[in-house]
Design an enzyme around this catalytic site. Structure first.
Site, PDB file in Angstrom:
ATOM      1  N   GLU A 150      -5.905  -3.229  -1.292  1.00  0.00           N
ATOM      2  CA  GLU A 150      -6.429  -4.363  -0.520  1.00  0.00           C
ATOM      3  C   GLU A 150      -7.575  -5.082  -1.228  1.00  0.00           C
ATOM      4  OE1 GLU A 150      -5.671  -1.390   0.615  1.00  0.00           O
ATOM      5  OE2 GLU A 150      -4.810  -1.445   2.621  1.00  0.00           O
TER       6      GLU A 150
ATOM      7  N   THR B  85       0.856  -1.185   0.000  1.00  0.00           N
ATOM      8  CA  THR B  85       0.000   0.000   0.000  1.00  0.00           C
ATOM      9  C   THR B  85       0.892   1.236   0.000  1.00  0.00           C
ATOM     10  OG1 THR B  85       0.000   0.026   2.389  1.00  0.00           O
ATOM     11  CG2 THR B  85      -1.806  -1.137   1.353  1.00  0.00           C
TER      12      THR B  85
ATOM     13  N   LYS C 216     -14.154  18.493   9.849  1.00  0.00           N
ATOM     14  CA  LYS C 216     -15.209  18.536  10.857  1.00  0.00           C
ATOM     15  C   LYS C 216     -15.370  19.958  11.360  1.00  0.00           C
ATOM     16  CE  LYS C 216     -14.661  13.814  12.196  1.00  0.00           C
ATOM     17  NZ  LYS C 216     -13.270  13.435  12.324  1.00  0.00           N
TER      18      LYS C 216
ATOM     19  N   TRP D  54     -19.834  17.358   9.259  1.00  0.00           N
ATOM     20  CA  TRP D  54     -18.806  16.943   8.297  1.00  0.00           C
ATOM     21  C   TRP D  54     -18.941  17.717   6.994  1.00  0.00           C
ATOM     22  CZ3 TRP D  54     -18.002  10.908   8.292  1.00  0.00           C
ATOM     23  CH2 TRP D  54     -17.614  10.516   9.579  1.00  0.00           C
TER      24      TRP D  54
HETATM   25  P1  AMP Z   1      -4.680   2.605  -3.138  1.00  0.00           P
HETATM   26  O1  AMP Z   1      -4.671   1.437  -2.265  1.00  0.00           O
HETATM   27  O2  AMP Z   1      -3.368   3.319  -3.201  1.00  0.00           O
HETATM   28  O3  AMP Z   1      -5.205   2.289  -4.488  1.00  0.00           O
HETATM   29  O4  AMP Z   1      -5.675   3.677  -2.491  1.00  0.00           O
HETATM   30  C1  AMP Z   1      -7.003   3.370  -2.209  1.00  0.00           C
HETATM   31  C2  AMP Z   1      -7.742   4.600  -1.806  1.00  0.00           C
HETATM   32  O5  AMP Z   1      -7.826   5.531  -2.879  1.00  0.00           O
HETATM   33  C3  AMP Z   1      -9.180   4.353  -1.426  1.00  0.00           C
HETATM   34  O6  AMP Z   1      -9.321   3.856  -0.129  1.00  0.00           O
HETATM   35  C4  AMP Z   1      -9.789   5.726  -1.611  1.00  0.00           C
HETATM   36  O7  AMP Z   1      -9.547   6.559  -0.504  1.00  0.00           O
HETATM   37  C5  AMP Z   1      -9.035   6.275  -2.786  1.00  0.00           C
HETATM   38  N1  AMP Z   1      -9.821   6.105  -4.021  1.00  0.00           N
HETATM   39  C6  AMP Z   1      -9.680   5.157  -4.956  1.00  0.00           C
HETATM   40  N2  AMP Z   1     -10.560   5.355  -5.961  1.00  0.00           N
HETATM   41  C7  AMP Z   1     -11.288   6.438  -5.645  1.00  0.00           C
HETATM   42  C8  AMP Z   1     -12.372   7.154  -6.265  1.00  0.00           C
HETATM   43  N3  AMP Z   1     -12.862   6.814  -7.455  1.00  0.00           N
HETATM   44  N4  AMP Z   1     -12.874   8.206  -5.605  1.00  0.00           N
HETATM   45  C9  AMP Z   1     -12.382   8.598  -4.414  1.00  0.00           C
HETATM   46  N5  AMP Z   1     -11.372   7.988  -3.785  1.00  0.00           N
HETATM   47  C10 AMP Z   1     -10.825   6.919  -4.391  1.00  0.00           C
END
Ligand code: AMP
Length: 544
Positions: A334, A189, A441, A446
Protein backbone atom coordinates in the site's frame (compact mmCIF):
# COMPACT_ATOMS: atom_id res chain seq x y z
CA UNK A 1 -4.66 40.94 -5.12
CA UNK A 2 -4.34 38.33 -7.83
CA UNK A 3 -2.37 35.27 -6.82
CA UNK A 4 1.02 35.12 -8.51
CA UNK A 5 1.38 31.71 -10.11
CA UNK A 6 4.64 29.86 -10.70
CA UNK A 7 5.86 30.17 -14.25
CA UNK A 8 7.44 26.82 -14.76
CA UNK A 9 6.71 24.21 -17.41
CA UNK A 10 3.76 21.95 -16.84
CA UNK A 11 5.09 18.48 -17.54
CA UNK A 12 3.10 15.56 -16.23
CA UNK A 13 5.22 12.95 -14.43
CA UNK A 14 5.19 10.09 -16.94
CA UNK A 15 6.74 6.66 -16.37
CA UNK A 16 7.87 6.65 -20.01
CA UNK A 17 10.15 9.62 -19.19
CA UNK A 18 12.23 7.32 -16.96
CA UNK A 19 13.17 4.95 -19.74
CA UNK A 20 13.62 7.68 -22.36
CA UNK A 21 15.95 9.40 -19.87
CA UNK A 22 17.89 6.16 -19.33
CA UNK A 23 18.09 5.54 -23.09
CA UNK A 24 19.31 9.07 -23.92
CA UNK A 25 21.81 9.52 -21.12
CA UNK A 26 22.83 5.99 -20.22
CA UNK A 27 22.11 4.38 -23.57
CA UNK A 28 25.02 1.96 -23.50
CA UNK A 29 24.62 0.98 -19.85
CA UNK A 30 23.88 -2.71 -19.65
CA UNK A 31 20.88 -4.72 -18.56
CA UNK A 32 21.90 -8.33 -17.98
CA UNK A 33 19.33 -11.08 -17.46
CA UNK A 34 19.62 -14.71 -16.47
CA UNK A 35 16.87 -16.25 -18.55
CA UNK A 36 14.46 -19.04 -17.76
CA UNK A 37 15.99 -20.75 -20.79
CA UNK A 38 19.23 -20.92 -18.76
CA UNK A 39 21.52 -18.51 -20.65
CA UNK A 40 22.60 -14.94 -19.94
CA UNK A 41 21.09 -12.18 -22.07
CA UNK A 42 22.65 -8.73 -22.35
CA UNK A 43 21.57 -5.54 -23.95
CA UNK A 44 21.36 -1.84 -23.02
CA UNK A 45 18.91 0.80 -21.77
CA UNK A 46 18.68 2.04 -25.38
CA UNK A 47 17.67 -1.43 -26.55
CA UNK A 48 15.18 -1.74 -23.68
CA UNK A 49 13.53 1.55 -24.59
CA UNK A 50 13.19 0.63 -28.28
CA UNK A 51 11.74 -2.78 -27.44
CA UNK A 52 9.35 -1.25 -24.86
CA UNK A 53 7.98 0.93 -27.66
CA UNK A 54 7.53 -2.20 -29.77
CA UNK A 55 5.68 -3.86 -26.87
CA UNK A 56 3.36 -0.84 -26.74
CA UNK A 57 2.75 -1.16 -30.51
CA UNK A 58 2.16 -4.91 -30.26
CA UNK A 59 -0.34 -4.53 -27.41
CA UNK A 60 -2.22 -1.85 -29.34
CA UNK A 61 -2.31 -4.22 -32.34
CA UNK A 62 -3.84 -6.86 -30.05
CA UNK A 63 -6.62 -4.40 -29.34
CA UNK A 64 -5.53 -3.01 -25.96
CA UNK A 65 -6.96 0.42 -25.23
CA UNK A 66 -6.13 3.05 -22.57
CA UNK A 67 -6.85 1.72 -19.09
CA UNK A 68 -6.77 -1.98 -20.08
CA UNK A 69 -4.99 -4.21 -17.63
CA UNK A 70 -2.14 -6.36 -18.94
CA UNK A 71 -1.08 -9.07 -16.52
CA UNK A 72 2.34 -10.65 -16.07
CA UNK A 73 3.51 -13.84 -14.44
CA UNK A 74 7.20 -13.24 -14.79
CA UNK A 75 10.59 -13.43 -13.11
CA UNK A 76 13.03 -10.56 -12.92
CA UNK A 77 14.23 -10.15 -16.48
CA UNK A 78 14.46 -7.82 -19.47
CA UNK A 79 11.21 -8.96 -21.08
CA UNK A 80 9.33 -8.23 -17.87
CA UNK A 81 11.00 -4.79 -17.79
CA UNK A 82 9.86 -4.09 -21.37
CA UNK A 83 6.29 -5.00 -20.40
CA UNK A 84 6.50 -2.66 -17.38
CA UNK A 85 7.39 0.27 -19.63
CA UNK A 86 5.50 -0.79 -22.74
CA UNK A 87 2.21 -1.02 -20.83
CA UNK A 88 2.39 1.94 -18.43
CA UNK A 89 4.07 4.12 -21.04
CA UNK A 90 1.19 3.61 -23.47
CA UNK A 91 -1.53 4.26 -20.89
CA UNK A 92 -2.17 0.58 -20.18
CA UNK A 93 -1.97 -0.78 -16.65
CA UNK A 94 0.70 -3.33 -15.77
CA UNK A 95 -0.72 -5.93 -13.40
CA UNK A 96 2.06 -8.08 -11.95
CA UNK A 97 0.71 -11.33 -10.49
CA UNK A 98 2.65 -13.25 -7.87
CA UNK A 99 3.16 -16.76 -9.29
CA UNK A 100 3.76 -18.18 -5.81
CA UNK A 101 0.10 -17.69 -4.92
CA UNK A 102 -2.28 -20.64 -5.04
CA UNK A 103 -3.58 -21.28 -8.60
CA UNK A 104 -7.16 -20.42 -7.59
CA UNK A 105 -5.94 -17.11 -6.16
CA UNK A 106 -4.09 -16.31 -9.39
CA UNK A 107 -7.27 -16.87 -11.43
CA UNK A 108 -9.30 -14.90 -8.89
CA UNK A 109 -6.92 -11.95 -9.09
CA UNK A 110 -6.85 -11.96 -12.92
CA UNK A 111 -10.65 -11.96 -12.97
CA UNK A 112 -10.90 -9.28 -10.31
CA UNK A 113 -8.51 -7.01 -12.21
CA UNK A 114 -10.28 -7.89 -15.50
CA UNK A 115 -6.95 -8.48 -17.22
CA UNK A 116 -7.24 -8.52 -21.01
CA UNK A 117 -3.80 -9.91 -21.84
CA UNK A 118 -1.63 -12.28 -19.82
CA UNK A 119 2.12 -12.45 -20.49
CA UNK A 120 3.82 -15.36 -18.75
CA UNK A 121 7.13 -17.18 -18.67
CA UNK A 122 7.82 -20.75 -19.77
CA UNK A 123 7.97 -21.84 -16.13
CA UNK A 124 4.25 -21.19 -15.78
CA UNK A 125 3.04 -22.90 -18.96
CA UNK A 126 1.60 -25.94 -17.13
CA UNK A 127 -0.09 -23.63 -14.61
CA UNK A 128 -1.72 -21.45 -17.27
CA UNK A 129 -2.79 -24.48 -19.30
CA UNK A 130 -4.88 -25.41 -16.25
CA UNK A 131 -6.07 -21.88 -15.47
CA UNK A 132 -6.69 -20.38 -18.92
CA UNK A 133 -10.34 -21.39 -19.04
CA UNK A 134 -11.09 -19.79 -15.69
CA UNK A 135 -9.51 -16.44 -16.65
CA UNK A 136 -12.64 -15.02 -18.16
CA UNK A 137 -11.48 -11.58 -19.26
CA UNK A 138 -8.15 -12.60 -20.81
CA UNK A 139 -8.38 -12.38 -24.61
CA UNK A 140 -4.71 -13.09 -25.40
CA UNK A 141 -2.15 -15.34 -23.75
CA UNK A 142 1.46 -14.41 -24.55
CA UNK A 143 4.36 -16.73 -23.76
CA UNK A 144 7.42 -14.63 -22.88
CA UNK A 145 9.88 -16.53 -25.05
CA UNK A 146 11.14 -16.89 -28.63
CA UNK A 147 9.83 -19.06 -31.46
CA UNK A 148 12.39 -21.82 -30.77
CA UNK A 149 11.04 -22.32 -27.24
CA UNK A 150 7.35 -22.28 -28.11
CA UNK A 151 5.62 -25.58 -27.24
CA UNK A 152 4.66 -27.79 -30.19
CA UNK A 153 1.22 -28.26 -28.76
CA UNK A 154 -0.57 -26.68 -25.84
CA UNK A 155 -4.00 -26.57 -24.25
CA UNK A 156 -4.06 -22.77 -24.62
CA UNK A 157 -5.88 -21.75 -27.81
CA UNK A 158 -4.01 -19.26 -30.02
CA UNK A 159 -1.04 -18.95 -27.68
CA UNK A 160 1.11 -16.02 -28.85
CA UNK A 161 4.90 -15.78 -28.90
CA UNK A 162 6.35 -12.67 -27.23
CA UNK A 163 9.39 -12.37 -29.47
CA UNK A 164 7.31 -12.72 -32.62
CA UNK A 165 4.99 -9.98 -31.44
CA UNK A 166 7.86 -7.63 -30.60
CA UNK A 167 9.86 -8.33 -33.75
CA UNK A 168 6.85 -7.65 -35.98
CA UNK A 169 6.84 -3.99 -34.88
CA UNK A 170 9.02 -1.16 -36.20
CA UNK A 171 9.30 0.89 -32.98
CA UNK A 172 7.98 4.04 -34.67
CA UNK A 173 5.87 5.04 -31.73
CA UNK A 174 5.86 8.21 -29.62
CA UNK A 175 5.20 7.85 -25.92
CA UNK A 176 1.91 9.66 -25.29
CA UNK A 177 1.47 12.35 -22.65
CA UNK A 178 -1.59 12.20 -20.41
CA UNK A 179 -2.77 12.94 -16.86
CA UNK A 180 -0.07 11.94 -14.37
CA UNK A 181 -2.75 10.60 -12.02
CA UNK A 182 -3.63 7.87 -14.54
CA UNK A 183 -3.22 4.30 -13.23
CA UNK A 184 0.13 2.78 -14.21
CA UNK A 185 0.23 -0.54 -12.41
CA UNK A 186 -1.62 -2.76 -9.95
CA UNK A 187 -0.23 -5.03 -7.25
CA UNK A 188 -2.37 -7.18 -5.03
CA UNK A 189 -1.57 -7.51 -1.34
CA UNK A 190 -0.53 -10.96 -0.16
CA UNK A 191 -3.96 -11.39 1.37
CA UNK A 192 -3.16 -12.80 4.80
CA UNK A 193 -6.78 -12.09 5.71
CA UNK A 194 -9.64 -12.46 3.24
CA UNK A 195 -9.16 -12.01 -0.49
CA UNK A 196 -6.16 -10.07 -1.80
CA UNK A 197 -6.75 -6.38 -2.42
CA UNK A 198 -5.44 -4.37 -5.35
CA UNK A 199 -3.25 -1.30 -4.83
CA UNK A 200 -3.43 0.90 -7.95
CA UNK A 201 -0.36 3.07 -8.47
CA UNK A 202 -0.32 6.15 -10.68
CA UNK A 203 2.38 7.63 -12.89
CA UNK A 204 2.77 10.46 -10.40
CA UNK A 205 3.02 8.23 -7.31
CA UNK A 206 5.48 5.91 -9.08
CA UNK A 207 7.81 8.72 -10.15
CA UNK A 208 7.76 10.43 -6.76
CA UNK A 209 8.49 7.07 -5.11
CA UNK A 210 11.30 6.39 -7.60
CA UNK A 211 12.91 9.76 -6.79
CA UNK A 212 12.63 9.16 -3.05
CA UNK A 213 13.90 5.59 -3.25
CA UNK A 214 17.07 6.75 -4.97
CA UNK A 215 17.94 9.34 -2.28
CA UNK A 216 21.15 8.95 -0.24
CA UNK A 217 19.23 8.12 2.94
CA UNK A 218 17.24 5.48 1.05
CA UNK A 219 18.82 3.17 -1.53
CA UNK A 220 21.42 5.78 -2.52
CA UNK A 221 21.44 4.79 -6.19
CA UNK A 222 23.69 6.30 -8.82
CA UNK A 223 25.08 5.67 -12.29
CA UNK A 224 28.06 4.07 -10.55
CA UNK A 225 25.89 1.23 -9.27
CA UNK A 226 25.33 -2.24 -10.57
CA UNK A 227 21.97 -3.21 -9.15
CA UNK A 228 20.69 -6.75 -8.74
CA UNK A 229 17.05 -6.78 -7.62
CA UNK A 230 16.46 -10.06 -5.82
CA UNK A 231 13.09 -8.76 -4.69
CA UNK A 232 10.74 -9.97 -7.42
CA UNK A 233 9.17 -7.71 -10.01
CA UNK A 234 5.88 -9.34 -9.00
CA UNK A 235 6.20 -8.03 -5.44
CA UNK A 236 5.42 -4.30 -5.28
CA UNK A 237 7.30 -3.59 -8.51
CA UNK A 238 10.57 -4.93 -7.07
CA UNK A 239 10.39 -2.10 -4.53
CA UNK A 240 10.47 0.38 -7.41
CA UNK A 241 13.95 -0.63 -8.57
CA UNK A 242 13.04 -0.91 -12.29
CA UNK A 243 12.06 2.79 -12.07
CA UNK A 244 14.78 4.08 -9.71
CA UNK A 245 17.47 2.26 -11.69
CA UNK A 246 16.34 3.99 -14.91
CA UNK A 247 16.16 7.35 -13.13
CA UNK A 248 19.70 6.88 -11.77
CA UNK A 249 21.25 5.23 -14.84
CA UNK A 250 22.32 2.07 -13.01
CA UNK A 251 23.47 -1.10 -14.71
CA UNK A 252 20.85 -3.73 -13.86
CA UNK A 253 21.37 -7.46 -13.37
CA UNK A 254 18.24 -9.63 -13.33
CA UNK A 255 18.54 -13.09 -11.75
CA UNK A 256 15.46 -14.66 -13.41
CA UNK A 257 14.19 -17.64 -11.44
CA UNK A 258 17.71 -18.57 -10.26
CA UNK A 259 17.64 -17.39 -6.64
CA UNK A 260 19.67 -20.14 -4.95
CA UNK A 261 22.86 -19.12 -3.13
CA UNK A 262 25.24 -20.45 -5.81
CA UNK A 263 23.52 -18.83 -8.80
CA UNK A 264 23.20 -15.50 -7.01
CA UNK A 265 26.80 -15.49 -5.82
CA UNK A 266 28.12 -16.26 -9.31
CA UNK A 267 26.04 -13.47 -10.81
CA UNK A 268 27.12 -10.99 -8.11
CA UNK A 269 30.74 -11.75 -8.95
CA UNK A 270 30.63 -12.03 -12.75
CA UNK A 271 28.59 -8.82 -13.19
CA UNK A 272 30.33 -6.84 -10.41
CA UNK A 273 27.11 -6.15 -8.50
CA UNK A 274 27.42 -3.31 -5.95
CA UNK A 275 23.85 -3.10 -4.63
CA UNK A 276 21.03 -5.53 -4.05
CA UNK A 277 17.69 -5.71 -2.26
CA UNK A 278 15.50 -8.49 -0.95
CA UNK A 279 13.69 -10.14 1.94
CA UNK A 280 15.67 -11.76 4.78
CA UNK A 281 14.91 -15.35 3.66
CA UNK A 282 16.83 -14.89 0.40
CA UNK A 283 19.93 -13.76 2.25
CA UNK A 284 19.72 -16.84 4.48
CA UNK A 285 20.31 -19.02 1.39
CA UNK A 286 23.08 -16.82 -0.01
CA UNK A 287 24.87 -16.55 3.34
CA UNK A 288 24.76 -20.31 3.92
CA UNK A 289 26.32 -20.84 0.48
CA UNK A 290 29.15 -18.30 0.88
CA UNK A 291 29.94 -19.58 4.36
CA UNK A 292 30.01 -23.25 3.39
CA UNK A 293 32.30 -22.47 0.48
CA UNK A 294 34.42 -19.86 2.30
CA UNK A 295 33.73 -17.21 -0.33
CA UNK A 296 33.90 -13.41 -0.20
CA UNK A 297 32.15 -10.79 -2.31
CA UNK A 298 34.49 -8.62 -4.37
CA UNK A 299 32.17 -5.75 -5.34
CA UNK A 300 28.93 -6.17 -3.35
CA UNK A 301 28.83 -3.32 -0.78
CA UNK A 302 25.23 -2.35 0.10
CA UNK A 303 21.93 -4.07 0.47
CA UNK A 304 18.44 -3.08 1.45
CA UNK A 305 16.72 -5.79 3.47
CA UNK A 306 13.04 -5.53 4.32
CA UNK A 307 9.62 -7.05 3.78
CA UNK A 308 9.90 -8.64 7.20
CA UNK A 309 12.11 -7.84 10.17
CA UNK A 310 15.78 -8.36 9.36
CA UNK A 311 17.38 -10.25 12.27
CA UNK A 312 20.23 -8.24 13.83
CA UNK A 313 22.45 -11.33 13.52
CA UNK A 314 22.07 -11.15 9.73
CA UNK A 315 23.04 -7.45 9.71
CA UNK A 316 26.15 -8.30 11.74
CA UNK A 317 27.20 -11.25 9.61
CA UNK A 318 26.84 -9.31 6.38
CA UNK A 319 28.81 -6.37 7.76
CA UNK A 320 31.48 -8.05 9.86
CA UNK A 321 32.18 -11.13 7.75
CA UNK A 322 31.43 -9.85 4.26
CA UNK A 323 31.82 -6.04 4.35
CA UNK A 324 28.24 -5.47 3.13
CA UNK A 325 26.33 -2.57 4.69
CA UNK A 326 22.73 -3.47 5.46
CA UNK A 327 20.01 -0.83 5.18
CA UNK A 328 16.99 -2.15 7.04
CA UNK A 329 13.77 -0.99 5.39
CA UNK A 330 10.08 -1.12 6.13
CA UNK A 331 7.27 -0.80 3.66
CA UNK A 332 4.03 -2.22 2.34
CA UNK A 333 2.27 -2.89 -0.96
CA UNK A 334 0.00 0.00 0.00
CA UNK A 335 3.07 2.28 0.21
CA UNK A 336 4.55 1.49 -3.23
CA UNK A 337 6.33 0.09 -0.96
CA UNK A 338 9.01 2.24 0.72
CA UNK A 339 8.23 3.95 4.04
CA UNK A 340 11.31 3.99 6.25
CA UNK A 341 14.98 3.05 6.03
CA UNK A 342 17.70 2.83 8.62
CA UNK A 343 20.65 5.18 8.11
CA UNK A 344 22.48 7.05 10.86
CA UNK A 345 22.25 10.81 11.37
CA UNK A 346 25.51 12.77 11.60
CA UNK A 347 25.05 13.14 15.36
CA UNK A 348 25.28 9.35 15.73
CA UNK A 349 28.80 9.12 14.29
CA UNK A 350 30.49 9.63 17.65
CA UNK A 351 28.50 6.89 19.37
CA UNK A 352 30.18 3.59 20.18
CA UNK A 353 29.72 0.97 17.42
CA UNK A 354 27.30 -1.14 19.49
CA UNK A 355 24.97 1.81 20.02
CA UNK A 356 25.08 2.66 16.34
CA UNK A 357 24.14 -0.93 15.61
CA UNK A 358 21.10 -0.79 17.85
CA UNK A 359 19.90 2.25 15.95
CA UNK A 360 20.48 0.59 12.59
CA UNK A 361 18.58 -2.52 13.63
CA UNK A 362 15.40 -0.42 13.73
CA UNK A 363 13.27 0.01 10.61
CA UNK A 364 14.46 3.60 10.46
CA UNK A 365 13.46 7.10 9.46
CA UNK A 366 10.86 8.05 6.87
CA UNK A 367 11.98 9.28 3.48
CA UNK A 368 10.62 12.71 2.61
CA UNK A 369 7.12 12.24 1.23
CA UNK A 370 5.98 9.89 3.97
CA UNK A 371 4.75 11.08 7.34
CA UNK A 372 4.06 8.70 10.21
CA UNK A 373 2.74 8.60 13.77
CA UNK A 374 1.81 6.00 16.37
CA UNK A 375 -1.60 6.09 17.99
CA UNK A 376 -3.44 4.18 20.71
CA UNK A 377 -6.77 2.41 20.28
CA UNK A 378 -8.58 5.73 20.86
CA UNK A 379 -6.63 7.44 18.05
CA UNK A 380 -4.58 9.51 20.51
CA UNK A 381 -1.01 10.14 19.34
CA UNK A 382 1.68 8.43 21.43
CA UNK A 383 5.04 9.98 22.35
CA UNK A 384 8.24 9.46 20.36
CA UNK A 385 10.21 8.06 23.29
CA UNK A 386 11.26 4.69 21.86
CA UNK A 387 9.15 2.97 24.51
CA UNK A 388 5.47 3.63 23.87
CA UNK A 389 4.27 1.27 21.18
CA UNK A 390 1.10 1.81 19.22
CA UNK A 391 -0.62 1.44 15.86
CA UNK A 392 1.50 2.84 13.09
CA UNK A 393 -0.36 5.11 10.64
CA UNK A 394 1.14 6.86 7.60
CA UNK A 395 0.29 9.27 4.81
CA UNK A 396 1.96 10.55 1.67
CA UNK A 397 1.65 10.87 -2.11
CA UNK A 398 2.62 7.23 -2.71
CA UNK A 399 0.34 5.78 0.00
CA UNK A 400 -2.97 4.34 -1.19
CA UNK A 401 -6.15 6.31 -0.75
CA UNK A 402 -8.48 3.42 -1.63
CA UNK A 403 -8.17 -0.15 -2.87
CA UNK A 404 -9.08 -1.18 -6.42
CA UNK A 405 -12.87 -1.45 -6.55
CA UNK A 406 -12.77 -0.91 -2.78
CA UNK A 407 -16.15 0.24 -1.51
CA UNK A 408 -14.76 2.15 1.47
CA UNK A 409 -11.57 4.10 1.96
CA UNK A 410 -9.27 2.38 4.47
CA UNK A 411 -8.10 5.78 5.74
CA UNK A 412 -8.88 6.93 9.26
CA UNK A 413 -8.84 10.72 9.64
CA UNK A 414 -6.69 10.96 6.53
CA UNK A 415 -4.08 8.43 7.69
CA UNK A 416 -3.54 4.87 6.43
CA UNK A 417 -3.55 2.29 9.26
CA UNK A 418 -0.69 -0.07 8.50
CA UNK A 419 -1.72 -2.88 10.85
CA UNK A 420 1.81 -2.75 12.28
CA UNK A 421 2.63 -1.98 15.88
CA UNK A 422 5.69 0.24 16.39
CA UNK A 423 7.70 2.55 18.59
CA UNK A 424 9.28 5.80 17.42
CA UNK A 425 12.29 7.20 19.27
CA UNK A 426 13.30 10.82 19.92
CA UNK A 427 15.51 10.72 16.78
CA UNK A 428 12.45 9.75 14.65
CA UNK A 429 13.61 6.15 14.16
CA UNK A 430 10.66 3.80 13.89
CA UNK A 431 10.83 0.22 15.09
CA UNK A 432 8.22 -2.38 14.26
CA UNK A 433 7.45 -4.54 17.25
CA UNK A 434 4.76 -6.65 15.61
CA UNK A 435 1.87 -7.02 13.24
CA UNK A 436 -1.19 -6.18 15.30
CA UNK A 437 -2.43 -9.73 14.74
CA UNK A 438 0.87 -11.41 15.63
CA UNK A 439 1.56 -9.67 18.90
CA UNK A 440 1.41 -12.01 21.91
CA UNK A 441 -0.79 -10.83 24.76
CA UNK A 442 0.34 -12.46 27.97
CA UNK A 443 -1.58 -11.49 31.11
CA UNK A 444 -2.60 -8.22 29.44
CA UNK A 445 1.01 -7.30 28.56
CA UNK A 446 2.35 -7.34 25.01
CA UNK A 447 5.30 -9.47 23.98
CA UNK A 448 6.96 -8.73 20.66
CA UNK A 449 7.29 -11.85 18.53
CA UNK A 450 9.96 -10.06 16.47
CA UNK A 451 12.16 -9.52 19.56
CA UNK A 452 11.92 -13.19 20.45
CA UNK A 453 12.68 -14.28 16.89
CA UNK A 454 15.68 -11.97 16.67
CA UNK A 455 17.18 -13.44 19.84
CA UNK A 456 16.69 -17.00 18.60
CA UNK A 457 18.31 -16.08 15.26
CA UNK A 458 21.41 -14.91 17.13
CA UNK A 459 21.99 -18.49 18.37
CA UNK A 460 24.67 -20.10 16.17
CA UNK A 461 22.66 -23.33 15.71
CA UNK A 462 19.47 -21.63 14.51
CA UNK A 463 18.74 -21.34 10.79
CA UNK A 464 15.25 -19.83 11.02
CA UNK A 465 12.92 -19.01 13.90
CA UNK A 466 9.28 -18.03 14.31
CA UNK A 467 7.38 -17.17 17.46
CA UNK A 468 3.63 -17.47 17.76
CA UNK A 469 1.05 -17.05 20.46
CA UNK A 470 -0.29 -20.25 22.04
CA UNK A 471 -3.44 -20.41 24.17
CA UNK A 472 -2.77 -20.47 27.89
CA UNK A 473 -5.38 -21.03 30.62
CA UNK A 474 -3.86 -18.50 33.00
CA UNK A 475 -2.07 -15.94 30.84
CA UNK A 476 -4.41 -16.05 27.86
CA UNK A 477 -1.49 -16.34 25.44
CA UNK A 478 2.12 -17.42 25.82
CA UNK A 479 4.95 -17.48 23.23
CA UNK A 480 5.91 -20.72 21.48
CA UNK A 481 9.24 -20.79 19.64
CA UNK A 482 9.41 -22.76 16.37
CA UNK A 483 12.90 -23.42 15.03
CA UNK A 484 14.75 -24.89 12.09
CA UNK A 485 18.27 -25.91 13.10
CA UNK A 486 21.25 -25.24 10.83
CA UNK A 487 22.39 -28.37 8.94
CA UNK A 488 24.48 -30.52 11.31
CA UNK A 489 23.99 -28.16 14.28
CA UNK A 490 22.78 -29.38 17.66
CA UNK A 491 20.70 -27.45 20.15
CA UNK A 492 18.00 -28.69 22.54
CA UNK A 493 15.00 -27.12 24.22
CA UNK A 494 16.74 -26.29 27.52
CA UNK A 495 19.77 -24.68 25.89
CA UNK A 496 17.54 -22.64 23.62
CA UNK A 497 15.42 -21.32 26.47
CA UNK A 498 18.51 -20.58 28.55
CA UNK A 499 19.80 -18.51 25.65
CA UNK A 500 17.03 -16.01 26.39
CA UNK A 501 18.21 -15.48 30.00
CA UNK A 502 19.57 -11.97 30.39
CA UNK A 503 18.54 -11.03 26.85
CA UNK A 504 14.90 -10.30 27.61
CA UNK A 505 12.59 -9.96 30.65
CA UNK A 506 12.07 -13.37 32.27
CA UNK A 507 8.29 -13.36 31.79
CA UNK A 508 8.75 -12.86 28.04
CA UNK A 509 10.88 -16.00 27.52
CA UNK A 510 8.97 -18.53 25.36
CA UNK A 511 7.27 -21.36 27.24
CA UNK A 512 8.37 -24.05 24.84
CA UNK A 513 10.36 -24.85 21.71
CA UNK A 514 9.43 -27.03 18.75
CA UNK A 515 12.04 -28.15 16.26
CA UNK A 516 10.83 -28.47 12.68
CA UNK A 517 12.25 -29.04 9.19
CA UNK A 518 10.16 -26.38 7.55
CA UNK A 519 8.46 -23.09 8.43
CA UNK A 520 5.65 -22.04 6.08
CA UNK A 521 6.22 -18.83 4.09
CA UNK A 522 3.80 -16.60 2.23
CA UNK A 523 4.12 -16.01 -1.49
CA UNK A 524 6.27 -12.97 -0.69
CA UNK A 525 8.68 -14.78 1.63
CA UNK A 526 7.21 -13.76 4.97
CA UNK A 527 6.69 -16.31 7.72
CA UNK A 528 3.07 -17.43 7.59
CA UNK A 529 2.10 -16.82 11.19
CA UNK A 530 -1.55 -17.54 10.49
CA UNK A 531 -0.72 -21.03 9.20
CA UNK A 532 1.72 -21.67 12.05
CA UNK A 533 -0.91 -20.66 14.58
CA UNK A 534 -3.33 -23.05 12.91
CA UNK A 535 -0.78 -25.88 12.98
CA UNK A 536 -0.16 -25.39 16.70
CA UNK A 537 -3.63 -24.34 17.77
CA UNK A 538 -4.04 -27.45 19.95
CA UNK A 539 -0.45 -27.44 21.15
CA UNK A 540 -0.26 -28.04 24.88
CA UNK A 541 2.37 -25.86 26.52
CA UNK A 542 4.17 -27.53 29.44
CA UNK A 543 3.12 -24.55 31.57
CA UNK A 544 -0.57 -24.79 30.82
P1 AMP B 1 3.62 -6.46 1.91
O1 AMP B 1 2.52 -5.56 1.59
O2 AMP B 1 3.40 -7.87 1.46
O3 AMP B 1 4.93 -5.92 1.46
O4 AMP B 1 3.69 -6.57 3.51
C1 AMP B 1 3.82 -5.45 4.32
C2 AMP B 1 4.06 -5.86 5.73
O5 AMP B 1 5.31 -6.54 5.87
C3 AMP B 1 4.17 -4.71 6.69
O6 AMP B 1 2.92 -4.20 7.06
C4 AMP B 1 4.93 -5.34 7.85
O7 AMP B 1 4.08 -6.08 8.69
C5 AMP B 1 5.86 -6.29 7.16
N1 AMP B 1 7.19 -5.69 7.02
C6 AMP B 1 7.72 -5.11 5.93
N2 AMP B 1 8.99 -4.71 6.18
C7 AMP B 1 9.26 -5.02 7.46
C8 AMP B 1 10.40 -4.86 8.33
N3 AMP B 1 11.54 -4.32 7.91
N4 AMP B 1 10.27 -5.28 9.59
C9 AMP B 1 9.14 -5.86 10.04
N5 AMP B 1 8.05 -6.05 9.29
C10 AMP B 1 8.11 -5.64 8.01
Amino acid sequence: MAQLMGQMMQMPLMISSLITHAARHFGDTEIVSKRVEGDLHRYTWADAELRSRKVAQALARLGCRAGDRVATLGWNGYRHLEIYYGTSGSQLVCHTINPRLFPEQIAWIANDAEDTVLCFELTFLPLIEKLADSMKSVRHFVLMTDRAHMPASTGIPKLLCYEELVEAEDGRFDWPEFDENTASSICYTSGTTGNPKGAVYSHRSTILHAYAAALPDAMSLSAQDVVLPVVPMFHVNAWGLPYSAALSGCKVVFPGPHLDGKSLFELFESEKVSFSAGVPTVWLGLLTYVKQNELKFSTFRRTVIGGSACPPSMIRTLEDDYGVTVIHAWGMTELSPLGTLSKLKAKHFDLPKEQQRHILEKQGKVIYGIDMKIIDDNDAELPWDGKASGNLVVRGPWVIDSYYKGPRSPLVNGWFPTGDVATIDADAFMQITDRSKDVIKSGGEWISSIDLENIAMAHPAVHEAAVIACRHPKWDERPLLVIIRKPGAEVGREEMLQFYEGRIAKWQIPDDVVFVNEIPHTATGKIQKLKLRELYKDYKLPTS
